[in-house]
Structure formats: structure tokens, C-alpha cells
Design an enzyme around this catalytic site. Sequence first.
Site, PDB file in Angstrom:
ATOM      1  N   HIS A  26       0.012   4.793   2.330  1.00  0.00           N
ATOM      2  CA  HIS A  26       1.216   4.889   1.508  1.00  0.00           C
ATOM      3  C   HIS A  26       2.367   5.601   2.197  1.00  0.00           C
ATOM      4  O   HIS A  26       3.500   5.550   1.747  1.00  0.00           O
ATOM      5  CB  HIS A  26       0.903   5.636   0.202  1.00  0.00           C
ATOM      6  CG  HIS A  26       0.842   7.112   0.368  1.00  0.00           C
ATOM      7  ND1 HIS A  26      -0.257   7.753   0.837  1.00  0.00           N
ATOM      8  CD2 HIS A  26       1.783   8.076   0.164  1.00  0.00           C
ATOM      9  CE1 HIS A  26      -0.027   9.041   0.906  1.00  0.00           C
ATOM     10  NE2 HIS A  26       1.207   9.270   0.510  1.00  0.00           N
TER      11      HIS A  26
HETATM   12  C1  UD1 Z   1       5.577  10.886  -2.239  1.00  0.00           C
HETATM   13  C2  UD1 Z   1       5.696  12.021  -1.224  1.00  0.00           C
HETATM   14  C3  UD1 Z   1       4.480  12.023  -0.321  1.00  0.00           C
HETATM   15  C4  UD1 Z   1       3.209  12.061  -1.135  1.00  0.00           C
HETATM   16  C5  UD1 Z   1       3.219  10.904  -2.118  1.00  0.00           C
HETATM   17  C6  UD1 Z   1       1.993  10.880  -2.991  1.00  0.00           C
HETATM   18  C7  UD1 Z   1       8.005  12.550  -0.596  1.00  0.00           C
HETATM   19  C8  UD1 Z   1       9.022  12.487   0.476  1.00  0.00           C
HETATM   20  N1  UD1 Z   1       6.875  11.883  -0.371  1.00  0.00           N
HETATM   21  O1  UD1 Z   1       5.609   9.677  -1.498  1.00  0.00           O
HETATM   22  O2  UD1 Z   1       4.516  13.184   0.495  1.00  0.00           O
HETATM   23  O3  UD1 Z   1       2.104  11.948  -0.266  1.00  0.00           O
HETATM   24  O4  UD1 Z   1       4.376  11.018  -2.948  1.00  0.00           O
HETATM   25  O5  UD1 Z   1       1.855   9.636  -3.606  1.00  0.00           O
HETATM   26  O6  UD1 Z   1       8.239  13.186  -1.594  1.00  0.00           O
HETATM   27  N2  UD1 Z   1       7.054   4.208  -7.096  1.00  0.00           N
HETATM   28  C9  UD1 Z   1       6.576   3.484  -8.167  1.00  0.00           C
HETATM   29  N3  UD1 Z   1       6.098   4.193  -9.232  1.00  0.00           N
HETATM   30  C10 UD1 Z   1       6.088   5.548  -9.259  1.00  0.00           C
HETATM   31  C11 UD1 Z   1       6.583   6.263  -8.164  1.00  0.00           C
HETATM   32  C12 UD1 Z   1       7.052   5.574  -7.075  1.00  0.00           C
HETATM   33  O7  UD1 Z   1       6.573   2.259  -8.178  1.00  0.00           O
HETATM   34  O8  UD1 Z   1       5.633   6.123 -10.262  1.00  0.00           O
HETATM   35  C13 UD1 Z   1       7.559   3.483  -5.933  1.00  0.00           C
HETATM   36  C14 UD1 Z   1       9.045   3.725  -5.744  1.00  0.00           C
HETATM   37  O9  UD1 Z   1       9.777   2.759  -6.350  1.00  0.00           O
HETATM   38  C15 UD1 Z   1       9.159   3.696  -4.243  1.00  0.00           C
HETATM   39  C16 UD1 Z   1       7.822   4.107  -3.715  1.00  0.00           C
HETATM   40  O10 UD1 Z   1       6.898   4.005  -4.784  1.00  0.00           O
HETATM   41  O11 UD1 Z   1       9.393   2.388  -3.794  1.00  0.00           O
HETATM   42  C17 UD1 Z   1       7.827   5.472  -3.088  1.00  0.00           C
HETATM   43  O12 UD1 Z   1       7.953   6.525  -4.040  1.00  0.00           O
HETATM   44  P1  UD1 Z   1       8.454   7.993  -3.606  1.00  0.00           P
HETATM   45  O13 UD1 Z   1       8.378   8.906  -4.735  1.00  0.00           O
HETATM   46  O14 UD1 Z   1       9.729   7.902  -2.899  1.00  0.00           O
HETATM   47  O15 UD1 Z   1       7.481   8.467  -2.465  1.00  0.00           O
HETATM   48  P2  UD1 Z   1       5.929   8.282  -2.220  1.00  0.00           P
HETATM   49  O16 UD1 Z   1       5.741   7.245  -1.190  1.00  0.00           O
HETATM   50  O17 UD1 Z   1       5.159   8.137  -3.477  1.00  0.00           O
END
Ligand code: UD1
Length: 389
Positions: free
Chosen positions: A204
Site C-alpha cells: 500500500h
Molecule cells: C496512510 C499513511 C501510511 C500508513 C497508511 C495505513 C500518510 C502519509 N500515509 O497511507 O503511513 O501506513 O495510511 O493504511 O499518512 N482511501 C480510501 N478510503 C479511505 C482512506 C483512503 O479509499 O478510507 C484512498 C484514498 O482515496 C487515497 C488512498 O486510499 O487514494 C491513500 O490514502 P491516504 O490516507 O493518503 O494514505 P495511505 O496510503 O492510506
Amino acid sequence: MKITTILGARPQFIKATVVSSEFAARPGIDEEIIHTGQHYDVSLSGIFFAELGLPEPRHRLEVGFGPHGRQTARMLERLEATLEAHRPDLVLVYGDTNSTLAGALASAKLHIPVAHVEAGLRSFNRRMPEEINRVITDHLSTFLYAPTETAVANLAREGISGKRVMQVGDVMFDVVRRFAAVSRRDLLDRLSLVPNQFVLATIHRAETTDDPTRLCAVVDALCKVAQRIPVVLPLHPRTRQRLRSLRIEAPRLGEIRMIEPLGYFDMAYATHHARLVVTDSGGLQKEAFFHRVPCVTLRSETEWVETVALGWNTVVPPDSPDLVVGEIEAALARPAPPEPLIDPYGGGKAAQRIAAHLETLARVIPTASDSDSLRSSWPGSSRPSTSLI
Ligand code: UD1
């Protein structure tokens, strides 16, 4: 003492469970939770509150997804208003996500002392957003709860030492121990998996998913491995989106069994019964070690160097499928390393140590009006850091 805990992402909900229940048992501590809304899907957020008995957040900021700058800025704006209205004596943040950084920054600017759980971890790779978040958070924190000796040494190298740095152990180990007895047998049945005869994989991280060469290398490697042993891959939404945008779909995905993200209990059970874990996650490589399951970490480096030194974790950058397949094959062929003689992660008492420390502070400085003296009384301290307080 009024403590505000700021959470936003999946691993933080898990870590907070054990600390929050320690707080609840101590009358001197009154905790409230702010959920930034960084993670909002049930599978990444709601399920952890429901399963692990984490108290309902008092405030939900609902920032949602966005580029780093926008997401963090929204958090800062909403956190500042909420913290100003409630003026806690201390703010507690976990780990290294954008929610951690925003929580520490908003609080420090309001002169509210910050306590950081999982302080001092370093990958020394500034291309990772998490590295930037954790370095800044450590430098803004009044109290730093380091999980390991290495983390304490990392902080010392950056000039952060003294009584405010405490080696407490790893809260995730507390969680693993606390829920060790929970069984999810039906999960393996549902997935037609046999204990100890499958690989559990997760990917991820931005460094893996946002680099098409790396993402393709991981997918192709897992496909190859899946020809000889079942590979189950719970998919983070970020990874799902990237695979879709690169049009990586069947038949390229071969025999890999893609499933929805799992809740904590299912994931812990799957980890415990896996033959091997393959991941780019910081938390899962350590959980694999707690369950004494070998791990191949798909990254260029790790913050959890103890797992490598003890022989349970191999770090390999996912630069080519052959490289990854080679390491997975080698890990599957290798006998299990010996049981470690020492536990580098604190013996499952990290949450107790954190709560006990804050309870002691609460006795000394019990009211909000004294927060500034709390803040100024610690950072200058020159006493050496304590080992496992
Ligand atoms: C974040 C953390 C990472 C951690 C991870 C755990 C940062 C910089 N990164 O990464 O350190 O290991 O969480 O999972 O804070 N999305 C959904 N549903 C959600 C949340 C996110 O679909 O409930 C999608 C968003 O649209 C986006 C992607 O997931 O495209 C990334 O979400 P984001 O919160 O930016 O970071 P993570 O990759 O989850």
C-alpha cells in the site's frame, strides 16, 4: 489531566486501543479522541473502533483524501479550531502519518505539549512522506515514547535526549498479546486456506504503488509465487486504484487471491497462520515477527532493524520480479530462526508505561492552566534517557 488523542489512519486506531484502555483505568486521566478523517472507509476505520472497543471519537474532522499539502492543511485548520476550543493539557499522537504531523504542528503552535508514541523511528529515506512526518513530529514533541533502543539512539543523534525521551517498548506488541486468543478459523475456511501453507501479502505504500515499475514487479513476482503456494492479498484502496489505473487486471494477476482489506482480528489470525508474510507495511513486518512468522519486506530499508538482525525479516527493494521471487523462495526454504534471547519490543507493557508516565505528570500538573509550565519544564532536561521506564 485532559489528554486529546489525534488519530486518522488504520494503524493508529489499532495502536490507540491499548493505550486508551490504560487511560480509562486511571482516574487522573481524561481522554478524548479526535478523528481527522484521513481514513474514512469502514474497512480502514469503522471496523477497528467496533472490533477493538476504541472509544468513539469526540470530534470527527472529516478531512478525507487529497494531495499531501491539501490534506495536511485541512487537518491543521480544523485541529487548531478544535484544540483551541477544548484546550487539553496534552496532545497524544501516534506514528508517522499526515494526521500525526498535523496533530503535532497544530498543538505545538498553540503551546500545547505533544507526546509522540513510536518516536525515533528512522528509515533515513526522505522520499518517504512518513519519514518527513516523523522527523518533524519528534522535533515538536515534549515527550517521546520510543519503542526500541535504536529509536532512542536515533533521537540522540538529532539532539533529542534527556528525561523527555523514554524507551517504553512497542504498543503493537501489546495489542498482539492482548488479542492473541481471538480465533478466526472460519476466515481460513472461507478462503480455502490451510494453516502454514499460504503467503499473506500486502502492498500500500506510496513508494511501491505510485511507481509503476515497482508495482508491476511486485504483482509479477506474487503471480509467480502463487503458482506453487497460495498467495492472499488484502487490497488497500490505494493499491486497488493504482492497479486499475495501470490496467493491471486478470489474467495478469494470475492466481493471486485479491480480497477486501481485513479487520484486525482477521488480519492477526491470517498473519499467525501464514507460512510467510510479504509486505511493504511497517506494522505488518513487525507483527509477523510477533507471531514468529518470517517476513520479506518489499522496501529499500526498514525502521524495524531488530527483526532483520534476529533473522525473521529480509528487506528487498521491489525493483524486479526476479529479485523478489528469489527472496521469497529463499525465505520459504529457510528454517525458522531461533527464538530471540531478548525481546527488543518491550515485553507487551508499552501502553502501561506510557499511561503510568502520564499519570505521574497528571499528579504534578493537573490543570490546563499549567500546560505551559509542563511544556517548558521538560525539553531542557539533561538527564540521560531511561531504558524501559
Ligand atoms: C496512510 C499513511 C501510511 C500508513 C497508511 C495505513 C500518510 C502519509 N500515509 O497511507 O503511513 O501506513 O495510511 O493504511 O499518512 N482511501 C480510501 N478510503 C479511505 C482512506 C483512503 O479509499 O478510507 C484512498 C484514498 O482515496 C487515497 C488512498 O486510499 O487514494 C491513500 O490514502 P491516504 O490516507 O493518503 O494514505 P495511505 O496510503 O492510506
